[in-house]
Design an enzyme around this catalytic site. Structure first.
Site, PDB file in Angstrom:
ATOM      1  N   ASN A  77      12.806   8.498  -8.243  1.00 28.18           N
ATOM      2  CA  ASN A  77      13.314   7.820  -7.031  1.00 28.18           C
ATOM      3  C   ASN A  77      12.461   6.630  -6.622  1.00 28.18           C
ATOM      4  OD1 ASN A  77      11.658  10.310  -6.454  1.00 28.18           O
ATOM      5  ND2 ASN A  77      11.502   9.306  -4.459  1.00 28.18           N
ATOM      6  N   CYS A  90      17.959   5.444  -2.605  1.00 30.52           N
ATOM      7  CA  CYS A  90      17.521   6.017  -3.884  1.00 30.52           C
ATOM      8  C   CYS A  90      18.570   6.937  -4.518  1.00 30.52           C
ATOM      9  CB  CYS A  90      16.211   6.764  -3.697  1.00 30.52           C
ATOM     10  SG  CYS A  90      16.102   7.665  -2.148  1.00 30.52           S
ATOM     11  N   ARG A 137      21.928  -3.238   4.157  1.00 31.19           N
ATOM     12  CA  ARG A 137      22.805  -2.796   3.067  1.00 31.19           C
ATOM     13  C   ARG A 137      24.296  -2.918   3.373  1.00 31.19           C
ATOM     14  NH1 ARG A 137      19.571   2.732   2.054  1.00 31.19           N
ATOM     15  NH2 ARG A 137      17.670   1.811   1.218  1.00 31.19           N
ATOM     16  N   ARG A 172      16.465  18.101   0.864  1.00 30.09           N
ATOM     17  CA  ARG A 172      15.066  17.811   0.498  1.00 30.09           C
ATOM     18  C   ARG A 172      14.480  19.044  -0.187  1.00 30.09           C
ATOM     19  NH1 ARG A 172      13.484  12.917   0.437  1.00 30.09           N
ATOM     20  NH2 ARG A 172      13.764  12.504   2.653  1.00 30.09           N
ATOM     21  N   THR A 193       0.825  -1.210   0.000  1.00 30.75           N
ATOM     22  CA  THR A 193       0.000   0.000   0.000  1.00 30.75           C
ATOM     23  C   THR A 193       0.860   1.262   0.000  1.00 30.75           C
ATOM     24  OG1 THR A 193      -0.039  -0.140   2.412  1.00 30.75           O
ATOM     25  CG2 THR A 193      -1.951  -1.049   1.240  1.00 30.75           C
ATOM     26  N   GLY A 194       2.178   1.120   0.084  1.00 30.45           N
ATOM     27  CA  GLY A 194       3.073   2.281   0.158  1.00 30.45           C
ATOM     28  C   GLY A 194       3.485   2.756  -1.225  1.00 30.45           C
ATOM     29  N   SER A 218       8.704  12.350  -1.997  1.00 26.19           N
ATOM     30  CA  SER A 218       8.242  10.948  -2.017  1.00 26.19           C
ATOM     31  C   SER A 218       9.307  10.010  -1.446  1.00 26.19           C
ATOM     32  CB  SER A 218       7.868  10.510  -3.439  1.00 26.19           C
ATOM     33  OG  SER A 218       8.961  10.683  -4.300  1.00 26.19           O
ATOM     34  N   GLY A 219      10.529  10.466  -1.374  1.00 27.87           N
ATOM     35  CA  GLY A 219      11.589   9.694  -0.722  1.00 27.87           C
ATOM     36  C   GLY A 219      11.323   9.511   0.770  1.00 27.87           C
ATOM     37  N   HIS A 277      14.469  12.518  -7.997  1.00 27.19           N
ATOM     38  CA  HIS A 277      15.640  13.073  -7.315  1.00 27.19           C
ATOM     39  C   HIS A 277      16.619  13.616  -8.365  1.00 27.19           C
ATOM     40  CE1 HIS A 277      14.165  11.444  -3.676  1.00 27.19           C
ATOM     41  NE2 HIS A 277      15.092  10.554  -3.384  1.00 27.19           N
ATOM     42  N   GLN A 282      16.422  16.172  -3.356  1.00 31.47           N
ATOM     43  CA  GLN A 282      15.617  14.953  -3.237  1.00 31.47           C
ATOM     44  C   GLN A 282      14.144  15.265  -3.001  1.00 31.47           C
ATOM     45  OE1 GLN A 282      19.358  12.831  -1.035  1.00 31.47           O
ATOM     46  NE2 GLN A 282      17.433  11.748  -0.820  1.00 31.47           N
TER      47      GLN A 282
HETATM   48  N1  LIG Z   1      10.465   6.289  -1.293  1.00 29.20           N
HETATM   49  C1  LIG Z   1      11.698   6.100  -1.760  1.00 29.20           C
HETATM   50  O1  LIG Z   1      12.197   6.859  -2.636  1.00 29.20           O
HETATM   51  C2  LIG Z   1      12.508   4.963  -1.267  1.00 29.20           C
HETATM   52  C3  LIG Z   1      13.696   4.690  -1.922  1.00 29.20           C
HETATM   53  C4  LIG Z   1      14.471   3.636  -1.480  1.00 29.20           C
HETATM   54  C5  LIG Z   1      14.052   2.909  -0.409  1.00 29.20           C
HETATM   55  N2  LIG Z   1      12.895   3.202   0.241  1.00 29.20           N
HETATM   56  C6  LIG Z   1      12.516   2.363   1.377  1.00 29.20           C
HETATM   57  O2  LIG Z   1      11.386   1.576   1.038  1.00 29.20           O
HETATM   58  C7  LIG Z   1      10.590   1.339   2.198  1.00 29.20           C
HETATM   59  C8  LIG Z   1       9.155   1.799   1.938  1.00 29.20           C
HETATM   60  O3  LIG Z   1       9.140   3.182   1.618  1.00 29.20           O
HETATM   61  P1  LIG Z   1       7.820   3.908   1.084  1.00 29.20           P
HETATM   62  O4  LIG Z   1       8.288   5.221   0.579  1.00 29.20           O
HETATM   63  O5  LIG Z   1       7.054   3.027   0.160  1.00 29.20           O
HETATM   64  O6  LIG Z   1       6.985   4.092   2.456  1.00 29.20           O
HETATM   65  P2  LIG Z   1       5.410   4.316   2.636  1.00 29.20           P
HETATM   66  O7  LIG Z   1       4.829   4.934   1.423  1.00 29.20           O
HETATM   67  O8  LIG Z   1       5.267   5.040   3.927  1.00 29.20           O
HETATM   68  O9  LIG Z   1       4.805   2.832   2.776  1.00 29.20           O
HETATM   69  C9  LIG Z   1       5.139   1.980   3.844  1.00 29.20           C
HETATM   70  C10 LIG Z   1       4.531   0.605   3.623  1.00 29.20           C
HETATM   71  O10 LIG Z   1       4.986  -0.250   4.671  1.00 29.20           O
HETATM   72  C11 LIG Z   1       3.859  -0.855   5.306  1.00 29.20           C
HETATM   73  N3  LIG Z   1       4.167  -1.084   6.709  1.00 29.20           N
HETATM   74  C12 LIG Z   1       4.711  -0.232   7.600  1.00 29.20           C
HETATM   75  N4  LIG Z   1       4.848  -0.834   8.806  1.00 29.20           N
HETATM   76  C13 LIG Z   1       4.385  -2.092   8.672  1.00 29.20           C
HETATM   77  C14 LIG Z   1       4.245  -3.213   9.542  1.00 29.20           C
HETATM   78  N5  LIG Z   1       4.633  -3.158  10.815  1.00 29.20           N
HETATM   79  N6  LIG Z   1       3.740  -4.360   9.055  1.00 29.20           N
HETATM   80  C15 LIG Z   1       3.346  -4.438   7.768  1.00 29.20           C
HETATM   81  N7  LIG Z   1       3.446  -3.412   6.875  1.00 29.20           N
HETATM   82  C16 LIG Z   1       3.956  -2.266   7.335  1.00 29.20           C
HETATM   83  C17 LIG Z   1       2.743   0.148   5.103  1.00 29.20           C
HETATM   84  O11 LIG Z   1       1.522  -0.516   5.258  1.00 29.20           O
HETATM   85  P3  LIG Z   1       0.200   0.269   5.788  1.00 29.20           P
HETATM   86  O12 LIG Z   1      -0.333   1.037   4.616  1.00 29.20           O
HETATM   87  O13 LIG Z   1      -0.673  -0.854   6.201  1.00 29.20           O
HETATM   88  O14 LIG Z   1       0.654   1.141   6.915  1.00 29.20           O
HETATM   89  C18 LIG Z   1       3.017   0.577   3.656  1.00 29.20           C
HETATM   90  O15 LIG Z   1       2.543  -0.401   2.781  1.00 29.20           O
HETATM   91  C19 LIG Z   1      11.305   2.097   3.329  1.00 29.20           C
HETATM   92  O16 LIG Z   1      12.172   1.200   3.995  1.00 29.20           O
HETATM   93  C20 LIG Z   1      12.096   3.148   2.608  1.00 29.20           C
HETATM   94  O17 LIG Z   1      13.220   3.563   3.350  1.00 29.20           O
HETATM   95  C21 LIG Z   1      12.097   4.209  -0.189  1.00 29.20           C
END
Ligand SMILES: NC(=O)c1ccc[n+]([C@@H]2O[C@H](COP(=O)([O-])OP(=O)(O)OC[C@H]3O[C@@H](n4cnc5c(N)ncnc54)[C@H](OP(=O)(O)O)[C@@H]3O)[C@@H](O)[C@H]2O)c1
Length: 340
Positions: A316, A130, A99, A236, A11-12, A160-161, A243, A157
């Site tokens: 990103n 990213c 990592r 940011r 969902t994220g 959305s990061g 990014h 950046q």
């Molecule tokens: N955004 C970027 O550019 C980027 C780049 C590289 C890496 N990342 C990494 O990728 C990961 C996700 O980032 P995002 O940007 O997609 O975050 P996000 O939009 O906030 O989404 C987080 C997701 O994790 C789920 N979640 C959180 N806690 C949970 C739990 N305890 N059990 C099960 N599901 C859980 C959430 O589910 P619910 O909806 O149910 O809360 C949601 O699906 C992070 O580790 C981030 O550091 C992000």
């Protein structure tokens, strides 16, 4: 015959993009399941022209699943990734948790695909930060030609990061600027992000740099070459997706800007858009939804002996996260699991 694939954090921002990209690239899927927290049980997410209802990660049984693409924060990853790995389901993780573990490969498929064979020690593969992912795609082919000594990078950046909350904060704060009675103070970010820039991403380290900056240093060394020195300033900016990075590179040998442009044109994952005229470069809004890392503004740095400057832009949520994770899944399938 395809793979049984689990998308964790579906969902994220990153999870949704992983589902989009698996469908777009026609990844050979036999079965797919979308997981998130109990809060979003039953939430519908798209996978190509299908709709999946999310299930609860906490009660999911990973037995019989080939790979799990994780996009949840480090805390949830720490709890659930070892469970998946132990059940024989290879984890491809987007968080920063694994990592820097020497027993876990950190992979950008255009740069160090050979590292995939190291997955077996823990049955986990890590996806880089990213801002590192897009930068190393550009650095590697130049390093192969002229050996990079030092990189000075400043990042711009997008929000959305910082996940869904980052996007919401920029949106709400921007609207509130036009309605003074609707104050939206900084919550996710440390200062106002609408119409502003913030020179701070992730926590501060002892030496005054931030963890985001440290990640770019440590990950570039692990992915390309420990001898490369990197110094970064991560900022940011009020951009939703994409990014950007201003990169200054110092080489061992002289590398002419025209040759660098030709090398980058031929390099995998890169698109060079570099005309010395108004608009002859790429800005972040133009890279959204694309697979490529875009390089512009390639030019000699005449203030040092063997220097080049360039501008590097990428989506990103794609190259910086979801696309790279799917490329790792493709690599793992092609080189190791050989099922598709
Ligand atoms: N955004 C970027 O550019 C980027 C780049 C590289 C890496 N990342 C990494 O990728 C990961 C996700 O980032 P995002 O940007 O997609 O975050 P996000 O939009 O906030 O989404 C987080 C997701 O994790 C789920 N979640 C959180 N806690 C949970 C739990 N305890 N059990 C099960 N599901 C859980 C959430 O589910 P619910 O909806 O149910 O809360 C949601 O699906 C992070 O580790 C981030 O550091 C992000």
């Amino acid at each position: 015959m395809g793979y049984n694939v689990v998308v964790v954090g579906a969902t994220g921002n990153v999870g949704r993009e992983m589902l989009n990209i698996l469908a777009e690239r026609q990844f050979p899927v036999e079965k797919i399941v979308a997981l998130a927290s109990r809060r979003s049980l039953g939430t519908e997410v798209s996978f190509g022209d299908k709709t999946l209802k999310t299930q609860d990660l906490d009660t999911f049984d990973f037995d019989g699943w080939d790979m799990a693409l994780f996009a949840v924060g480090s805390e949830a990853t720490k709890k659930y990734a070892p469970v998946a790995a132990k059940a024989g389901c290879t984890v491809i993780d987007n968080s920063s948790l694994y990592r820097y573990d020497p027993d876990i490969p950190l992979i950008v498929p255009e740069v160090n695909p050979e590292a995939v064979h190291g997955y077996a020690k823990k049955n986990i593969i890590a996806n880089p930060n990213c801002s590192t992912a897009q930068m190393v795609v550009a650095l590697k082919p130049l390093h192969d030609r002229a050996k990079i000594k030092r990189v000075v990078v400043s990042t711009y950046q997008s929000v959305s990061g910082a996940g869904k909350e980052g996007i919401d904060e920029l949106w709400d704060q921007t609207k509130s600027m036009y309605n003074p009675t609707d104050d939206k103070p900084a919550k996710k970010f440390t200062k106002q992000i609408a119409f502003n820039v913030i020179p701070h991403i992730d926590v501060f380290m002892e030496d005054g740099s931030t963890k985001e900056e440290w990640k770019m240093v440590a990950e570039t060394k692990k992915i390309i070459d420990p001898a490369i020195k990197v110094t970064a300033t991560c900022v940011r900016v009020p951009v939703f997706v994409g990014h950007s990075e201003a990169v200054n590179i110092e080489f061992d040998e002289f590398l002419d800007e025209d040759e660098a442009r030709d090398i980058l044109r031929e390099a995998p994952g890169i698109m060079v858009i570099d005309k010395r005229e108004d608009g002859g470069y790429v800005s972040p809004v133009e890279c959204v939804g694309d697979f490529a890392t875009f390089i512009s503004r390639i030019r000699q740095d005449s203030t040092i002996e063997n220097g080049l400057n360039l501008w590097c832009v990428s989506d990103n949520l794609r190259k910086g996260a979801a696309l790279n994770a799917v490329q790792i899944a493709e690599l793992l399938g092609r080189e190791v699991l050989k099922k598709g």
